[in-house]
Design a protein around this motif. Structure first.
Motif, short mmCIF file in Angstrom:
data_model
loop_
_atom_site.label_atom_id
_atom_site.label_comp_id
_atom_site.label_asym_id
_atom_site.label_seq_id
_atom_site.Cartn_x
_atom_site.Cartn_y
_atom_site.Cartn_z
N VAL A 173 0.84 -1.20 0.00
CA VAL A 173 0.00 0.00 0.00
C VAL A 173 0.87 1.26 0.00
N TYR A 176 2.33 1.92 -3.49
CA TYR A 176 1.39 2.50 -4.44
C TYR A 176 1.04 3.94 -4.10
N ALA A 177 0.88 4.22 -2.79
CA ALA A 177 0.52 5.58 -2.39
C ALA A 177 1.71 6.53 -2.42
N GLN A 189 -5.99 7.34 -3.59
CA GLN A 189 -7.02 6.46 -4.15
C GLN A 189 -8.08 7.23 -4.93
N PHE A 192 -8.51 6.29 -8.65
CA PHE A 192 -7.44 5.32 -8.92
C PHE A 192 -7.86 4.29 -9.97
N ASN A 198 -12.76 5.27 -6.60
CA ASN A 198 -11.90 5.68 -5.50
C ASN A 198 -11.58 4.46 -4.63
N GLY A 199 -10.46 3.83 -4.87
CA GLY A 199 -10.13 2.67 -4.04
C GLY A 199 -9.04 1.82 -4.66
N PHE A 200 -8.08 1.42 -3.84
CA PHE A 200 -7.00 0.55 -4.31
C PHE A 200 -7.50 -0.87 -4.63
N ASN A 203 -7.49 -2.34 -8.17
CA ASN A 203 -6.26 -2.75 -8.85
C ASN A 203 -6.11 -4.26 -8.80
N PHE A 270 -7.99 0.49 1.41
CA PHE A 270 -8.34 -0.14 0.13
C PHE A 270 -9.64 0.38 -0.48
N GLY A 272 -10.88 3.71 -0.16
CA GLY A 272 -10.97 5.16 -0.32
C GLY A 272 -11.30 5.94 0.92
#
Length: 348
Positions: A173, A176-177, A189, A192, A198-200, A203, A270, A272
């Motif tokens: 995390v 990615y951030a 996010q 994203f 809006n949220g990892f 992915n 994860f 948002g």
């Protein structure tokens, strides 16, 4: 808030102190009320899934049941076993309860609404959650009783085992951030997924990591199917067996505060956090803390759903999952994530 008190004529030092205390109370008091209500919600969800009614007598729809239970334990006598180490016996639930509250200091409830906006927010949460082991181990040892001690050893091994994989998941995390600051992780996010979501979790690399984090959250908080610390046929009530009255209630409150924290981390890392599910203008009309609350409640429902439907693991299965499955998988995803980010950024 500090500027507000400065404008009232306070010195900056006193204004900062009062603002910090107010911020702590604004988090701690609603959290205590929230813990009382989610205990009620937990029992109602279990009851519904077992085709029972659940709490329905104290107050309208049974809403005051948790407060009645709290009053009952408050009025009970605190019993300390004769052979127990009295000082450690009494301080263990205080440690568990206090540590459960400390982690909330770095949770962003809305844009700009965070008590301590520090750059190492995620590492702070990992460190604070690790301290919870001390309350568990001290309670089991200080009770001077066989079953609480065995349960404390189990709980400590379980929490440490899953914290290892959680640590590697958090590394992904952070990669990615590009930051371990909680506010910046939420903002990373925004849009994203395809510029809309809006949220990892959207992915393809981070979704399996989210699933592992969700399962590890259950194990970290000793929720079913990982509640081996309270296996009735083996350990009675676990490391809390010798506790009564408010000391038992502090363990109970700390446990549910940790559950709420893990639900919040799933939402923040994860899904948002305070951002709406989609990066669409009109959704931002709804305040961010409302979106965060809805996501927390969703994950809490998942926690209760799992507890009501999934049978308890054996202890060897629990440890095998942590060390032989999640640890190598989380390490693999650290390599895949860092490799993918290096490739895409180099190509760009």
């Amino acid at each position: 808030m500090t500027d507000f008190f400065v404008n009232l004529g306070m010195s900056y030092e006193w204004a900062w102190f009062v603002a910090t205390v107010c911020g702590i109370l604004l988090i701690a008091l609603p959290l205590m009320l929230g813990v009382a209500m989610i205990i009620y919600a937990d029992r109602k969800i279990w009851a519904a899934m077992a085709l029972r009614r659940g709490p329905n007598v104290v107050g309208p729809f049974g809403l005051l049941q948790s407060f009645a239970d709290g009053l009952k334990v408050f009025l009970q006598e605190t019993i300390v076993p004769t052979a127990a180490n009295k000082g450690l016996f009494l301080i263990a639930p205080i440690i568990t309860f206090t540590v459960a509250l400390m982690a909330w200091a770095v949770i962003p409830f809305n844009s700009g609404a965070i008590l301590a906006d520090i750059n190492i927010g995620l590492l702070y949460i990992l460190a604070i959650s690790s301290l919870g082991v001390y309350g568990v181990v001290i309670s089991g040892w200080a009770s001077n009783s066989k079953y609480p001690f065995f349960s404390a050893m189990r709980a400590a091994a379980q929490m440490i085992s899953y914290e290892v994989s959680i640590g590697f998941i958090l590394v992904c995390v952070i990669l990615y951030a590009g930051s371990s600051n909680m506010y910046q992780i939420v903002e990373a996010q925004r849009g994203f997924g395809l510029g809309i979501v809006n949220g990892f979790f959207f992915n393809i690399l981070l979704f399996p990591i989210f699933v592992m984090f969700l399962i590890s959250s259950l194990a970290e908080t000793a929720r079913a199917p990982f509640d081996l610390t309270e296996a009735e046929s083996e350990l009675v009530a676990g490391y809390q067996t010798e506790y009564s009255s408010m000391s038992f209630a502090l363990f109970w409150l700390g446990e549910y505060a940790n559950v709420l924290l893990m639900c919040t981390l799933n939402a923040v890392l994860f899904f948002g956090g305070y951002l709406p599910p989609l990066d669409i203008g009109f959704l931002y009309v709804i305040p961010g803390f409302v979106w965060l609350l809805l996501k927390i409640l969703f994950f809490f429902f998942v926690f209760s759903w799992v507890k009501a439907t999934v049978p308890r693991f054996r202890y060897d299965q629990l440890m095998r999952l942590g060390w032989k499955v999640f640890l190598p998988l989380s390490l693999l995803f650290v390599v895949l994530t860092s490799g993918w980010l290096m490739f895409t950024r180099f190509a760009a």
